[in-house]
Design a protein around this motif. Structure first.
Motif, PDB file in Angstrom:
ATOM      1  N   ILE A  82       0.839  -1.199   0.000  1.00  0.00           N
ATOM      2  CA  ILE A  82       0.000   0.000   0.000  1.00  0.00           C
ATOM      3  C   ILE A  82       0.877   1.254   0.000  1.00  0.00           C
ATOM      4  CG2 ILE A  82      -1.625   1.339   1.405  1.00  0.00           C
ATOM      5  CD1 ILE A  82      -2.892  -0.901  -0.244  1.00  0.00           C
ATOM      6  N   ASN A  83       1.947   1.257   0.797  1.00  0.00           N
ATOM      7  CA  ASN A  83       2.841   2.425   0.820  1.00  0.00           C
ATOM      8  C   ASN A  83       3.471   2.673  -0.549  1.00  0.00           C
ATOM      9  OD1 ASN A  83       2.320   2.879   3.512  1.00  0.00           O
ATOM     10  ND2 ASN A  83       4.151   1.838   4.229  1.00  0.00           N
ATOM     11  N   LYS A  84       3.917   1.605  -1.205  1.00  0.00           N
ATOM     12  CA  LYS A  84       4.523   1.757  -2.537  1.00  0.00           C
ATOM     13  C   LYS A  84       3.481   2.182  -3.573  1.00  0.00           C
ATOM     14  CE  LYS A  84       8.776   0.897  -1.730  1.00  0.00           C
ATOM     15  NZ  LYS A  84       9.814   1.877  -1.901  1.00  0.00           N
ATOM     16  N   SER A  85       2.265   1.669  -3.450  1.00  0.00           N
ATOM     17  CA  SER A  85       1.241   2.038  -4.426  1.00  0.00           C
ATOM     18  C   SER A  85       0.807   3.490  -4.238  1.00  0.00           C
ATOM     19  CB  SER A  85       0.037   1.104  -4.345  1.00  0.00           C
ATOM     20  OG  SER A  85      -0.636   1.248  -3.121  1.00  0.00           O
ATOM     21  N   VAL A  86       0.780   3.974  -3.004  1.00  0.00           N
ATOM     22  CA  VAL A  86       0.460   5.386  -2.759  1.00  0.00           C
ATOM     23  C   VAL A  86       1.551   6.269  -3.360  1.00  0.00           C
ATOM     24  CG1 VAL A  86       0.317   7.132  -0.933  1.00  0.00           C
ATOM     25  CG2 VAL A  86      -0.996   5.032  -0.741  1.00  0.00           C
ATOM     26  N   GLU A  87       2.802   5.834  -3.212  1.00  0.00           N
ATOM     27  CA  GLU A  87       3.911   6.577  -3.812  1.00  0.00           C
ATOM     28  C   GLU A  87       3.763   6.634  -5.331  1.00  0.00           C
ATOM     29  OE1 GLU A  87       8.500   5.492  -4.657  1.00  0.00           O
ATOM     30  OE2 GLU A  87       7.860   5.280  -2.574  1.00  0.00           O
ATOM     31  N   PHE A  88       3.374   5.516  -5.925  1.00  0.00           N
ATOM     32  CA  PHE A  88       3.201   5.454  -7.378  1.00  0.00           C
ATOM     33  C   PHE A  88       2.017   6.317  -7.823  1.00  0.00           C
ATOM     34  CE2 PHE A  88       0.923   3.301 -10.906  1.00  0.00           C
ATOM     35  CZ  PHE A  88       1.828   3.554 -11.912  1.00  0.00           C
ATOM     36  N   GLU A  89       0.895   6.221  -7.111  1.00  0.00           N
ATOM     37  CA  GLU A  89      -0.309   6.964  -7.496  1.00  0.00           C
ATOM     38  C   GLU A  89      -0.183   8.457  -7.244  1.00  0.00           C
ATOM     39  OE1 GLU A  89      -3.133   4.811  -5.172  1.00  0.00           O
ATOM     40  OE2 GLU A  89      -3.702   3.528  -6.860  1.00  0.00           O
ATOM     41  N   SER A  90       0.697   8.850  -6.331  1.00  0.00           N
ATOM     42  CA  SER A  90       0.813  10.275  -6.014  1.00  0.00           C
ATOM     43  C   SER A  90       1.729  11.022  -6.979  1.00  0.00           C
ATOM     44  CB  SER A  90       1.326  10.449  -4.584  1.00  0.00           C
ATOM     45  OG  SER A  90       2.649   9.979  -4.482  1.00  0.00           O
ATOM     46  N   LEU A  91       2.338  10.297  -7.894  1.00  0.00           N
ATOM     47  CA  LEU A  91       3.176  10.983  -8.884  1.00  0.00           C
ATOM     48  C   LEU A  91       2.308  11.894  -9.751  1.00  0.00           C
ATOM     49  CD1 LEU A  91       5.546   8.151 -10.151  1.00  0.00           C
ATOM     50  CD2 LEU A  91       6.168  10.153  -8.810  1.00  0.00           C
ATOM     51  N   PRO A  92       2.739  13.129  -9.965  1.00  0.00           N
ATOM     52  CA  PRO A  92       1.968  14.017 -10.835  1.00  0.00           C
ATOM     53  C   PRO A  92       2.045  13.545 -12.289  1.00  0.00           C
ATOM     54  CG  PRO A  92       3.984  15.088 -10.118  1.00  0.00           C
ATOM     55  CD  PRO A  92       3.906  13.779  -9.386  1.00  0.00           C
ATOM     56  N   ALA A  93       1.118  14.005 -13.082  1.00  0.00           N
ATOM     57  CA  ALA A  93       1.069  13.602 -14.496  1.00  0.00           C
ATOM     58  C   ALA A  93       2.306  14.053 -15.259  1.00  0.00           C
ATOM     59  CB  ALA A  93      -0.193  14.160 -15.151  1.00  0.00           C
ATOM     60  N   ASP A  94       2.891  15.148 -14.818  1.00  0.00           N
ATOM     61  CA  ASP A  94       4.072  15.652 -15.519  1.00  0.00           C
ATOM     62  C   ASP A  94       5.389  15.212 -14.858  1.00  0.00           C
ATOM     63  OD1 ASP A  94       3.681  17.138 -13.255  1.00  0.00           O
ATOM     64  OD2 ASP A  94       4.305  19.038 -14.172  1.00  0.00           O
ATOM     65  N   ALA A  95       5.336  14.112 -14.085  1.00  0.00           N
ATOM     66  CA  ALA A  95       6.543  13.604 -13.420  1.00  0.00           C
ATOM     67  C   ALA A  95       7.536  13.109 -14.467  1.00  0.00           C
ATOM     68  CB  ALA A  95       6.180  12.469 -12.467  1.00  0.00           C
ATOM     69  N   PRO A  96       8.818  13.252 -14.183  1.00  0.00           N
ATOM     70  CA  PRO A  96       9.827  12.769 -15.135  1.00  0.00           C
ATOM     71  C   PRO A  96       9.694  11.255 -15.359  1.00  0.00           C
ATOM     72  CG  PRO A  96      10.850  14.044 -13.364  1.00  0.00           C
ATOM     73  CD  PRO A  96       9.418  13.877 -13.015  1.00  0.00           C
ATOM     74  N   GLU A  97       9.994  10.837 -16.555  1.00  0.00           N
ATOM     75  CA  GLU A  97       9.859   9.423 -16.921  1.00  0.00           C
ATOM     76  C   GLU A  97      10.750   8.535 -16.058  1.00  0.00           C
ATOM     77  OE1 GLU A  97       8.140   6.286 -18.675  1.00  0.00           O
ATOM     78  OE2 GLU A  97       7.546   8.373 -18.939  1.00  0.00           O
ATOM     79  N   VAL A  98      11.914   9.023 -15.683  1.00  0.00           N
ATOM     80  CA  VAL A  98      12.838   8.248 -14.844  1.00  0.00           C
ATOM     81  C   VAL A  98      12.199   7.979 -13.481  1.00  0.00           C
ATOM     82  CG1 VAL A  98      15.072   8.305 -13.685  1.00  0.00           C
ATOM     83  CG2 VAL A  98      14.864   9.130 -16.021  1.00  0.00           C
ATOM     84  N   LYS A  99      11.607   9.001 -12.889  1.00  0.00           N
ATOM     85  CA  LYS A  99      10.944   8.854 -11.583  1.00  0.00           C
ATOM     86  C   LYS A  99       9.768   7.895 -11.688  1.00  0.00           C
ATOM     87  CE  LYS A  99      10.183  10.131  -7.311  1.00  0.00           C
ATOM     88  NZ  LYS A  99      10.955   9.565  -6.246  1.00  0.00           N
ATOM     89  N   ARG A 100       9.008   7.994 -12.760  1.00  0.00           N
ATOM     90  CA  ARG A 100       7.858   7.117 -12.959  1.00  0.00           C
ATOM     91  C   ARG A 100       8.313   5.657 -13.107  1.00  0.00           C
ATOM     92  NH1 ARG A 100       2.853   8.034 -13.583  1.00  0.00           N
ATOM     93  NH2 ARG A 100       3.095  10.261 -13.872  1.00  0.00           N
ATOM     94  N   ARG A 101       9.377   5.439 -13.873  1.00  0.00           N
ATOM     95  CA  ARG A 101       9.907   4.077 -14.047  1.00  0.00           C
ATOM     96  C   ARG A 101      10.432   3.512 -12.732  1.00  0.00           C
ATOM     97  NH1 ARG A 101      12.393   5.715 -19.115  1.00  0.00           N
ATOM     98  NH2 ARG A 101      14.285   6.020 -17.915  1.00  0.00           N
ATOM     99  N   GLN A 102      11.105   4.362 -11.930  1.00  0.00           N
ATOM    100  CA  GLN A 102      11.599   3.918 -10.633  1.00  0.00           C
ATOM    101  C   GLN A 102      10.450   3.517  -9.714  1.00  0.00           C
ATOM    102  OE1 GLN A 102      13.871   7.280  -9.312  1.00  0.00           O
ATOM    103  NE2 GLN A 102      15.779   6.556 -10.260  1.00  0.00           N
TER     104      GLN A 102
END
Length: 159
Positions: A82-102
């Motif tokens: 749940i903690n990791k999924s919240v981190e993933f879902e809280s990424l903004p739409a304009d987040a860098p691709e590297v951060k999104r992949r991580q």
């Protein structure tokens, strides 16, 4: 197989993990306590003191087993995911691709750990639990890299 990088599949995986946690809590905690209390009350009512004395050890062993090998690890896995999924879902739409992949990689790593632990039999789970409490397997702290504690005589009052 669910692709947890998609929102719908992520919700399904969360629901499956929540259901597994609820089943574990119900069967290994609440229902087990109800059964144990019922048995102990029958032994007391029947004045079966020998059953009470000799039955206490297996009851304690199974209680610790249910808590430390089944229920607590299920809760920790659920909380970690749940903690990791919240981190993933809280990424903004304009987040860098590297951060999104991580974030997706970290989420998939936790999901793979959950799936792996779900395939283990009880012998492997008990072994993992015993290894986790073994102090010799923990990394040693290098005391040379820590700061020495200050003496109490050098402490200043906040008055």
């Amino acid at each position: 197989m669910l692709d947890i990088s998609k929102a719908n599949d992520l919700r399904k995986f969360k629901f499956i993990n929540l259901a597994a946690l609820v089943v574990s809590l119900w069967t290994r905690a609440f229902h087990f306590i109800y059964i144990v209390v019922s048995i102990i009350l029958v032994w007391i009512e029947d004045k079966a003191w020998s059953f009470l004395v000799f039955g206490a050890l297996p009851i304690l062993v199974f209680t610790f087993f249910n808590i430390f090998v089944s229920t607590l690890p299920a809760y920790k896995r659920y909380k970690k995911f749940i903690n990791k999924s919240v981190e993933f879902e809280s990424l903004p739409a304009d987040a860098p691709e590297v951060k999104r992949r991580q974030s997706v990689a970290a989420l998939e790593l936790v999901a793979n750990e959950i799936i792996f632990e779900g395939t283990l039999n009880m012998t492997d789970r008990v072994g993992m639990f015993l290894e986790s409490i073994d102090s010799s397997s923990r990394p040693k702290v290098d005391r040379r890299q820590t700061m020495p504690a200050r003496r109490m005589s050098k402490w200043k009052s906040l008055d």
